[in-house]
Structure formats: C-alpha cells, structure tokens
Scaffold this motif. Structure first.
Motif, mmCIF file in Angstrom:
data_model
loop_
_atom_site.group_PDB
_atom_site.id
_atom_site.type_symbol
_atom_site.label_atom_id
_atom_site.label_comp_id
_atom_site.label_asym_id
_atom_site.label_seq_id
_atom_site.Cartn_x
_atom_site.Cartn_y
_atom_site.Cartn_z
ATOM 1 N N SER A 8 0.850 -1.194 0.000
ATOM 2 C CA SER A 8 0.000 0.000 0.000
ATOM 3 C C SER A 8 0.880 1.236 0.000
ATOM 4 C CB SER A 8 -0.900 0.018 1.241
ATOM 5 O OG SER A 8 -1.774 1.137 1.194
ATOM 6 N N THR A 10 0.234 3.353 2.185
ATOM 7 C CA THR A 10 0.171 3.696 3.613
ATOM 8 C C THR A 10 1.478 3.332 4.324
ATOM 9 O OG1 THR A 10 -0.708 1.513 4.153
ATOM 10 C CG2 THR A 10 -2.318 3.240 3.752
ATOM 11 N N GLY A 60 -8.712 7.899 7.709
ATOM 12 C CA GLY A 60 -9.661 8.060 6.608
ATOM 13 C C GLY A 60 -11.007 7.451 6.955
ATOM 14 N N ASN A 64 -14.504 9.449 6.824
ATOM 15 C CA ASN A 64 -15.677 9.030 6.036
ATOM 16 C C ASN A 64 -16.894 8.846 6.933
ATOM 17 O OD1 ASN A 64 -14.705 8.921 3.382
ATOM 18 N ND2 ASN A 64 -13.902 6.835 3.632
ATOM 19 N N HIS A 85 -14.487 1.693 -0.597
ATOM 20 C CA HIS A 85 -13.915 1.485 0.732
ATOM 21 C C HIS A 85 -14.989 1.558 1.811
ATOM 22 C CE1 HIS A 85 -11.214 1.887 4.182
ATOM 23 N NE2 HIS A 85 -10.312 1.325 3.412
ATOM 24 N N ASP A 171 -15.085 10.165 -0.983
ATOM 25 C CA ASP A 171 -13.939 9.528 -0.351
ATOM 26 C C ASP A 171 -12.762 9.823 -1.279
ATOM 27 O OD1 ASP A 171 -11.872 7.868 0.383
ATOM 28 O OD2 ASP A 171 -13.139 6.117 0.783
ATOM 29 N N ALA A 173 -9.568 9.723 -0.480
ATOM 30 C CA ALA A 173 -8.340 9.259 0.187
ATOM 31 C C ALA A 173 -7.122 9.590 -0.683
ATOM 32 C CB ALA A 173 -8.421 7.758 0.444
HETATM 33 N N1 TLP Z 1 -7.117 1.949 2.288
HETATM 34 C C1 TLP Z 1 -6.167 0.933 2.682
HETATM 35 C C2 TLP Z 1 -6.881 -0.367 3.068
HETATM 36 O O1 TLP Z 1 -7.833 -0.137 4.030
HETATM 37 C C3 TLP Z 1 -7.529 -1.051 1.902
HETATM 38 C C4 TLP Z 1 -5.192 0.676 1.560
HETATM 39 O O2 TLP Z 1 -4.167 0.044 1.828
HETATM 40 O O3 TLP Z 1 -5.454 1.114 0.423
HETATM 41 N N2 TLP Z 1 -10.742 5.320 1.626
HETATM 42 C C5 TLP Z 1 -9.948 4.686 0.738
HETATM 43 C C6 TLP Z 1 -10.234 4.806 -0.708
HETATM 44 C C7 TLP Z 1 -8.863 3.925 1.196
HETATM 45 O O4 TLP Z 1 -8.108 3.287 0.305
HETATM 46 C C8 TLP Z 1 -8.616 3.832 2.589
HETATM 47 C C9 TLP Z 1 -7.499 2.977 3.132
HETATM 48 C C10 TLP Z 1 -9.465 4.528 3.467
HETATM 49 C C11 TLP Z 1 -10.533 5.255 2.942
HETATM 50 C C12 TLP Z 1 -9.311 4.465 4.963
HETATM 51 O O5 TLP Z 1 -8.209 5.125 5.433
HETATM 52 P P1 TLP Z 1 -7.581 4.728 6.869
HETATM 53 O O6 TLP Z 1 -6.764 3.497 6.648
HETATM 54 O O7 TLP Z 1 -6.764 5.932 7.218
HETATM 55 O O8 TLP Z 1 -8.707 4.523 7.808
#
Ligand code: TLP
Length: 345
Positions: A8, A10, A60, A64, A85, A171, A173
């Motif tokens: 990811s 992240t 995120g 949301n 998501h 969203d 992100a």
């Molecule tokens: N995505 C993460 C996983 O949870 C899948 C990743 O590795 O891609 N919206 C979108 C479109 C996201 O991809 C994610 C996280 C979130 C919201 C949530 O963000 P966090 O992890 O900060 O709660």
C-alpha cells in the motif's frame, strides 16, 4: 535486505523533514481548539480545497464515517460503488454507527455515472421503501485499480443528486493522485461535493492523519461527532506538522509514483498468464489478475515475500501493487524480474 513494499502507499515512512518538524512543532490542546499547528493545517486544507473549513481526523475511516453520520439518519440508505472502501473495508461502520444500509452499484470498470446510479435511488418511492440519503463516490477508486472519475461525470452525478435534495460525499483518500491524473486541482474535484475526506497518510507520506472539508456549519458538527468517536486529540500539532509538509511538498512527487505504476503494469502485462491493461493504470495502483498462471494469490504473495517483495492478494484472482515515494524505479524493474522468475519456475 531492504524489502520492496508494494502492499500500500500507507507504508511510507515520514521524511527527515517531517521528523524534524515534529520535534519542533508548536502545540496546544486541540480539544480546546488551541493547537496552532492543527489550526494552520485546517486553514490551509480548506483554502486548497476551496471549502469554508476543514478538520484533522486520525484516519480516513473516521473521516468518512463522520460525514456519513452527518449526512444521513438511521433507516436510510447510501448509494456507493460495489468495491468502494466505505462499503467493504470500514467494518460495517455505516450500519453500526449511523444505522444506515449501503446500496452498492456496480460501476463500469469501477466507475459510476448518473445512468447507473439513478435506478438505485429511492426518492419518491412508496413510504415503505428505504429512502436514499446520500451518494458517496471514491476518487481515485482504490479497488478499481486507482481508476479516476472524470470531472464531467462527477459534476453530472452531483448535480442530479442535489436536484433530488441528496447530499454528496467524496472519499478522496487519494484525491491528489486523481487531480494529477485529471490534470486539475483538488479544489476543482471537490467543488460539487458537500463533503470530502482525503488522507495525508497515503501517497502524501504523513505518518498519521486525514482531513474532512466542507462548510463551516458542517465542520462544526463534525467536531462533535469526532469527539463521540474518541477522535478528540490533544497536542496533536506534532502530527499536524507532518501533515502540513505532506500537503505542501508531497503532491509534486506523485508523478513519479504514477510513472512507476505504469512501468510496473507494462512489465507485468508481458508475463504469461498475467492480465492487466497498462492503459487503464492511471494513478499509483496496479491490480492484476493471475488466475491463468495456476498460482494462487496467497502463493504469489508468499513467493514474492521470500524474494524481498511485499504485495497482497485482494481476492482469489487478483494481486494489488501500490507505488509510493519509498519505492524506486529500479525496485519496480526488480519486482517485474522477480515476478517473471516466479512464473517461469
Ligand atoms: N485503504 C487501505 C486499506 O484499508 C484497503 C489501503 O491500503 O489502500 N478510503 C480509501 C479509498 C482507502 O483506500 C482507505 C485505506 C481509506 C478510505 C481508509 O483510510 P484509513 O486506513 O486511514 O482509515
């Protein structure tokens, strides 16, 4: 051995500049609204997104879900894309926390348009039909391989939804990746939405944090919902300062991530049994189908790991690889070579 971590965006580590800024950040108690660094970050985010106000939130998911809570009432329904998501990866929070159901709509290659959404909306349906309360989009769309919704489609969906009195949430992100792919600004993408969530902790590289943007009134209420969820933070300027650097400095680095994802997809597409269309890789995510290789996604992930590459299967057929600033062009080449080796055995 340095691992090539493509699980990811992240997984990025904070830059040296971020770590320095964190050590020196001016802080205060943000529950009292007294953290000057958080306040600066919020003002800057609102300005960049062309909205009245912004709020720093821990994740995120929380961003949301605060928006879902504020736009809906229990017993109503959110329209979103099937692989989104909010629907798939937020632990059913929309149901658990806001009492709403989700009505997933399948997009064309993950992308929604008003013609697909309209039949799913319950607007003036009989009283016993679950009423629609929100339309939520995702841009870029993570599980659609980072695909990007064009501005014309976004504007059309939001216009139609608003005409029916329905609010819209984005969203976002990875909205900076979407803006780069669309050659536009985040403000232009955010313009028709009532609320937008975006992440500082994905491709932008901050260690923690996301933001929501909207009207002053909306953000005022969002502060209370954030507190309800346990997201009221104290001397959090230590994180906001890294977020500020992410916001100002990181967007210019994303072009290299997009180029790397394209290189990766182009290399992978040539391997036997691997299915991916490099033309459709618009941002920093490459999702490829390996069903025809005879190797399961779990096996592929394990084989890659023993050779120093981390990547996850997202289902029985598909692997996801995400590029970011901690992965170099050379490491992308190496990843293609290693995948070829695994398939050639
Ligand atoms: N995505 C993460 C996983 O949870 C899948 C990743 O590795 O891609 N919206 C979108 C479109 C996201 O991809 C994610 C996280 C979130 C919201 C949530 O963000 P966090 O992890 O900060 O709660």
């Amino acid at each position: 051995m340095k691992l090539v971590d493509l699980r990811s965006d992240t997984v990025t580590k904070p830059t040296t500049a971020m770590r320095r800024a964190m050590a020196e950040a001016e802080v205060g108690d943000d529950v009292y609204g007294e953290d000057p660094t958080v306040n600066r970050l919020q003002e800057r985010a609102a300005e960049l997104f062309g909205k009245e106000a912004a709020l720093f939130v821990p994740s995120g998911t929380m961003g949301n879900q605060i928006c879902v809570k504020l736009h809906t009432r229990p017993g109503t329904e959110i329209i979103l894309e099937e692989r989104s998501h909010i629907f798939n990866y937020e632990m059913g929070a929309a149901a658990a926390f806001s009492g709403v159901t989700c009505r997933p709509v399948r997009g064309e290659d993950g992308l929604l348009n008003w013609n697909l959404i309209a039949p799913a909306i319950h607007h003036s349906a009989p009283y016993y039909v679950t009423p629609t309360s929100l339309v939520a989009l995702e841009n870029s769309h993570n599980m659609a391989g980072g695909a990007v919704l064009p501005l014309s489609v976004i504007n059309d969906i939001c216009q139609h939804a608003h005409a029916l009195g329905l609010p819209t949430h984005l969203d976002g992100a990875r909205i900076f990746n979407a803006a780069l792919a669309l050659n536009t600004t985040v403000a232009e993408i955010a313009r028709p939405f009532d609320s937008v969530m975006f992440c500082l902790s994905k491709g932008l590289g901050a260690p923690v944090g996301s933001m929501i943007v909207g009207t002053k009134d909306f953000i005022k209420e969002a502060v209370s919902v954030r507190k309800m969820l346990g997201g009221g933070m104290r001397q959090v300027g230590v994180l906001a300062t890294a977020g500020m650097l992410a916001l100002e400095e990181s967007p210019k680095l994303l072009a290299e991530d997009h180029a790397n994802a394209k290189r990766l997809a182009t290399g992978l597409a040539e391997l036997p049994g691997v299915k991916i269309d490099p033309e459709r890789v618009q941002t920093n995510i490459a999702i490829f189908d390996i069903a025809a290789t005879g190797i399961s996604t779990a096996q592929m992930a394990a084989e890659l790991k023993t050779r120093g590459v981390l990547a996850n299967g997202i289902n029985a057929r598909e692997m996801r690889m995400v590029t970011h600033y901690d992965v170099s062009r050379e490491e992308i080449k190496q990843t293609i070579k290693i995948t070829k080796e695994i398939l050639g055995r």
